[in-house]
Scaffold this motif. Structure first.
Motif, PDB file in Angstrom:
ATOM      1  N   LEU A   2       0.819  -1.210  -0.181  1.00 22.84           N
ATOM      2  CA  LEU A   2       0.117  -0.012   0.287  1.00 22.84           C
ATOM      3  C   LEU A   2       1.213   1.472   0.420  1.00 22.84           C
ATOM      4  CD1 LEU A   2      -2.286  -1.579   2.444  1.00 22.84           C
ATOM      5  CD2 LEU A   2      -2.878  -1.238  -0.246  1.00 22.84           C
ATOM      6  N   TYR A  97      -0.611  -4.413   5.242  1.00 23.22           N
ATOM      7  CA  TYR A  97      -1.834  -4.240   4.409  1.00 23.22           C
ATOM      8  C   TYR A  97      -2.934  -3.861   6.251  1.00 23.22           C
ATOM      9  CZ  TYR A  97      -1.444  -4.870   0.307  1.00 23.22           C
ATOM     10  OH  TYR A  97      -0.814  -5.250  -1.418  1.00 23.22           O
ATOM     11  N   ARG A 124     -14.045   1.969   8.173  1.00 19.66           N
ATOM     12  CA  ARG A 124     -14.796   2.039   6.565  1.00 19.66           C
ATOM     13  C   ARG A 124     -14.258   2.208   5.298  1.00 19.66           C
ATOM     14  NH1 ARG A 124     -19.673   3.456   8.385  1.00 19.66           N
ATOM     15  NH2 ARG A 124     -20.295   5.261   6.212  1.00 19.66           N
ATOM     16  N   TYR A 125     -13.669   3.410   6.450  1.00 19.66           N
ATOM     17  CA  TYR A 125     -12.624   4.587   5.741  1.00 19.66           C
ATOM     18  C   TYR A 125     -11.144   3.636   5.805  1.00 19.66           C
ATOM     19  CZ  TYR A 125      -8.908   7.942   4.579  1.00 19.66           C
ATOM     20  OH  TYR A 125      -7.999   8.409   4.226  1.00 19.66           O
ATOM     21  N   PHE A 127     -11.169  -0.096   5.042  1.00 20.68           N
ATOM     22  CA  PHE A 127     -11.024  -0.748   4.640  1.00 20.68           C
ATOM     23  C   PHE A 127     -11.323  -0.023   2.638  1.00 20.68           C
ATOM     24  CE2 PHE A 127     -12.064  -3.525   8.129  1.00 20.68           C
ATOM     25  CZ  PHE A 127     -11.032  -4.185   8.557  1.00 20.68           C
ATOM     26  N   ASP A 128     -11.856   0.704   3.315  1.00 23.93           N
ATOM     27  CA  ASP A 128     -12.464   1.163   1.367  1.00 23.93           C
ATOM     28  C   ASP A 128     -11.196   1.694   0.549  1.00 23.93           C
ATOM     29  OD1 ASP A 128     -14.892  -0.152   1.779  1.00 23.93           O
ATOM     30  OD2 ASP A 128     -16.200   1.077   2.628  1.00 23.93           O
ATOM     31  N   ASP A 129     -10.978   3.037   2.131  1.00 27.85           N
ATOM     32  CA  ASP A 129     -10.443   3.656   1.150  1.00 27.85           C
ATOM     33  C   ASP A 129      -8.872   4.116   1.241  1.00 27.85           C
ATOM     34  OD1 ASP A 129     -12.491   6.718  -0.024  1.00 27.85           O
ATOM     35  OD2 ASP A 129     -13.077   5.426   2.135  1.00 27.85           O
ATOM     36  N   LEU A 130      -8.297   2.864   2.723  1.00 26.81           N
ATOM     37  CA  LEU A 130      -6.460   2.790   2.586  1.00 26.81           C
ATOM     38  C   LEU A 130      -6.749   1.868   1.350  1.00 26.81           C
ATOM     39  CD1 LEU A 130      -6.166   3.674   5.649  1.00 26.81           C
ATOM     40  CD2 LEU A 130      -5.662   5.181   3.674  1.00 26.81           C
ATOM     41  N   LYS A 131      -7.527   0.213   1.900  1.00 24.87           N
ATOM     42  CA  LYS A 131      -7.549  -1.179   1.144  1.00 24.87           C
ATOM     43  C   LYS A 131      -6.571  -1.320   2.096  1.00 24.87           C
ATOM     44  CE  LYS A 131      -9.771   0.683  -2.073  1.00 24.87           C
ATOM     45  NZ  LYS A 131     -11.252   0.127  -2.489  1.00 24.87           N
ATOM     46  N   HIS A 133      -6.013  -4.934   4.671  1.00 26.67           N
ATOM     47  CA  HIS A 133      -6.951  -6.473   5.111  1.00 26.67           C
ATOM     48  C   HIS A 133      -7.101  -6.172   7.110  1.00 26.67           C
ATOM     49  CE1 HIS A 133      -7.814 -10.387   5.164  1.00 26.67           C
ATOM     50  NE2 HIS A 133      -6.549 -10.458   5.090  1.00 26.67           N
ATOM     51  N   ASP A 181     -11.160  -7.388   7.021  1.00 31.69           N
ATOM     52  CA  ASP A 181     -12.099  -6.485   5.960  1.00 31.69           C
ATOM     53  C   ASP A 181     -12.943  -8.215   5.436  1.00 31.69           C
ATOM     54  OD1 ASP A 181     -13.427  -5.234   4.700  1.00 31.69           O
ATOM     55  OD2 ASP A 181     -11.382  -5.185   2.408  1.00 31.69           O
TER      56      ASP A 181
END
Length: 182
Positions: A2, A97, A124-125, A127-131, A133, A181
């Motif tokens: 990342l 991650y 959520r931020y 997992f969804d935005d920073l990716k 795990h 995630d």
């Protein structure tokens, strides 16, 4: 691996909360949070002694954001800019991650569901935005309020390390909770 980038700074909203950038205008509230032995009871770090220490803490937070190695938000109610607490990601491990979440709240706002609301939105931020795990939380095993928040937010206890940190003349245990995630 990342590659975190916190520019522009992400302001985040929930139903009741606004998570915004911490500024020097928050120094009094940072002082109130980090100088209070009760709010710092489970955080093995020195108490902030004055406004200069609070400003130094804000500068440290800002430096981590600027270098993309960590990020903290001021927790505020949407109708008021006053900082009620802090939440953020620390010890970020882009190669794995993974990041550690941490939070603290002024005592007047305990028990109002503010931290679970902020944690769920930050998950959520993450997992969804920073990716990410996985997100972990490291707490003192005596911090039952934080344990309850983490369990409510779906975190699972992964480990209990006995006397794994030496602070102020004694050994401290730590418990690790994590969330994967889905």
């Amino acid at each position: 691996m990342l590659d975190f980038n916190f520019s522009p700074f992400p302001t985040i909203e929930t139903e009741r909360l606004l998570l915004r950038r911490i500024t020097n205008d928050d120094a009094n509230e940072i002082f109130e949070l980090r100088s209070n032995p009760e709010t710092m009871k489970y955080i093995p770090r020195p108490l902030v002694k004055n406004t200069e220490d609070a400003l130094a803490h804000i500068a440290m937070i800002e430096e981590k954001i600027e270098t993309n190695v960590g990020i903290n938000w001021a927790i505020t109610l949407k109708e008021s800019p006053k900082l009620l607490g802090i939440i953020g990601f620390y010890r970020m491990q882009p190669e794995n991650y993974r990041a550690e979440i941490g939070y603290m709240l002024l005592p007047d706002f305990h028990g109002k569901g503010i931290i679970p609301e902020a944690v769920n939105r930050l998950n959520r931020y993450g997992f969804d935005d920073l990716k990410l795990h996985s997100i972990e939380a490291v707490i003192d095993p005596e911090n039952f309020a934080s344990e309850k928040v983490l369990q409510k937010c779906g975190f699972i206890k992964e480990a209990h390390f006995k006397e794994s940190e030496f602070y102020e003349g004694r050994f401290l245990d730590k418990v690790i909770y994590s969330l994967l995630d889905k």
